[in-house]
Motif scaffolding. Structure first.
Motif: not given
Length: 268
Positions: A165-189
Motif C-alpha cells: 500500500s505504501i509503494e502504490e500510494m499517490n505521492h503528489s500531496s507529499e510533493y505539494s507539502i514539501v514545496a510549501a516548506g513542510g518538514s518530514k514529520p508534517q509530510v507524514f502527519a
C-alpha cells in the motif's frame, strides 16, 4: 450481406466433443480407482458414520450457555478475544516493518527494502499452529500462547500488505507539502498517514477474519479458545457437542465476515 454457413462437420464435432471428454475423464478416474484397495475399511465404519451424522444434525443445544464459563458462548468470546488481541499486536508492529520493507522510487538498490521483505517472508513462513506449539512450550498452554502465535504470524502478512500500500500510494500531496516548506514529520502527519490509513484498516479487518478462523484451530493444541472443547468432544466421540461447536463457529465466522465486509466497503 450473407451470413456464412457453419460447416456441418464442425457443428457435429462441437456437439459431441463434451461427450468424448466426459468418457476420457471417466476412463482416467476408473483407471485410478481400479488399483485402490478398500480392504482396510472397518466393519463399523457405517455405524460410526451414522452416529457422527446423527450427532451433527442433533446438536447439544444445552451447551450454548450454562454459566460455567466453559460453555459455547464463553469459548467463542475467548476465541474472538484471542483473534482481536493478536491482530492488534500484529497491526501495530507491522507498520514500521512495512515502511522498512517498502521500495522507494528514488532508491536504486533498495537494500533496506530487500532486508525488510526477507524478514517479513521469514516470519510469514512459520504456520500459526507451529508458533502456537512453540509458545505453549515457552509460556505454557492457554490463551496467551494463542495471542502470541497469531500476533507473530500476522506481522508477516500485514507487513507485506502494508508495504504494498505504501509503494502504490499517490505521492503528489507529499510533493505539494514539501514545496510549501513542510518538514518530514508534517509530510507524514498531513499526507502519508491519512493516505494509507484506509488501506491499513481494511487489511487489518481482513487479517482479523483470518485470525478468527485460525484461533478456532489453535485450541486443538492447547492455545485456548473454542478448539479446546472441540478436541475433547472429538476424543470422547460426543458428536452432538461437536455439532453445536461447529454451528457456533460457522455463525461467528459469518457474522465477522459480514461486519468486516460492510466496514471495508465504507472505507473504499
Amino acid at each position: 450481406m450473407t451470413i456464412p454457413k457453419i460447416n456441418e462437420k464442425q457443428k457435429r464435432r462441437d456437439r459431441y466433443s463434451w461427450i468424448i471428454w466426459g468418457i476420457i475423464i471417466i476412463v482416467i478416474y476408473g483407471w485410478c480407482f481400479s488399483d485402490m484397495k478398500f480392504s482396510h475399511i472397518q466393519e463399523s465404519a457405517g455405524m460410526v458414520s451414522k452416529s457422527i451424522f446423527m450427532g451433527l444434525i442433533h446438536p447439544d443445544w444445552a451447551y450454548i450457555y450454562n454459566g460455567s464459563g466453559e460453555d459455547l458462548v464463553s469459548q467463542l468470546i475467548m476465541t474472538l478475544a484471542i483473534a482481536f488481541l493478536g491482530t492488534i499486536i500484529a497491526a501495530i508492529i507491522s507498520v514500521p516493518f512495512a515502511f522498512f520493507a517498502s521500495r522507494s522510487k528514488n532508491s536504486k538498490y533498495n537494500v533496506t527494502s530487500k532486508v525488510g521483505t526477507f524478514l517479513l517472508t521469514a516470519i510469514r513462513a512459520f504456520p500459526e499452529i507451529v508458533l502456537a506449539i512453540m509458545f505453549i512450550k515457552a509460556v505454557g498452554p492457554g490463551s496467551f500462547a494463542g495471542v502470541m502465535a497469531l500476533g507473530i504470524h500476522s506481522i508477516g502478512m500485514l507487513g507485506k500488505l502494508f508495504s504494498e500500500s505504501i509503494e502504490e500510494m499517490n505521492h503528489s500531496s507529499e510533493y505539494s507539502i514539501v514545496a510549501a516548506g513542510g518538514s518530514k514529520p508534517q509530510v507524514f502527519a498531513l499526507s502519508t498517514w491519512p493516505t494509507i490509513l484506509p488501506a491499513l484498516i481494511s487489511y487489518t479487518l481482513y487479517s482479523f477474519e483470518i485470525s478468527v478462523r485460525s484461533a478456532s484451530i489453535l485450541g486443538l493444541v492447547g492455545a485456548g479458545g473454542i478448539g479446546a472443547p472441540m478436541i475433547m468432544a472429538l476424543n470422547t466421540r460426543n458428536w452432538p457437542r461437536v455439532g453445536i461447536i461447529l454451528f457456533g463457529i460457522v455463525v461467528m465466522v459469518m457474522v465477522i465476515d459480514g461486519c468486516s465486509g460492510y466496514i471495508r466497503k465504507k472505507l473504499v
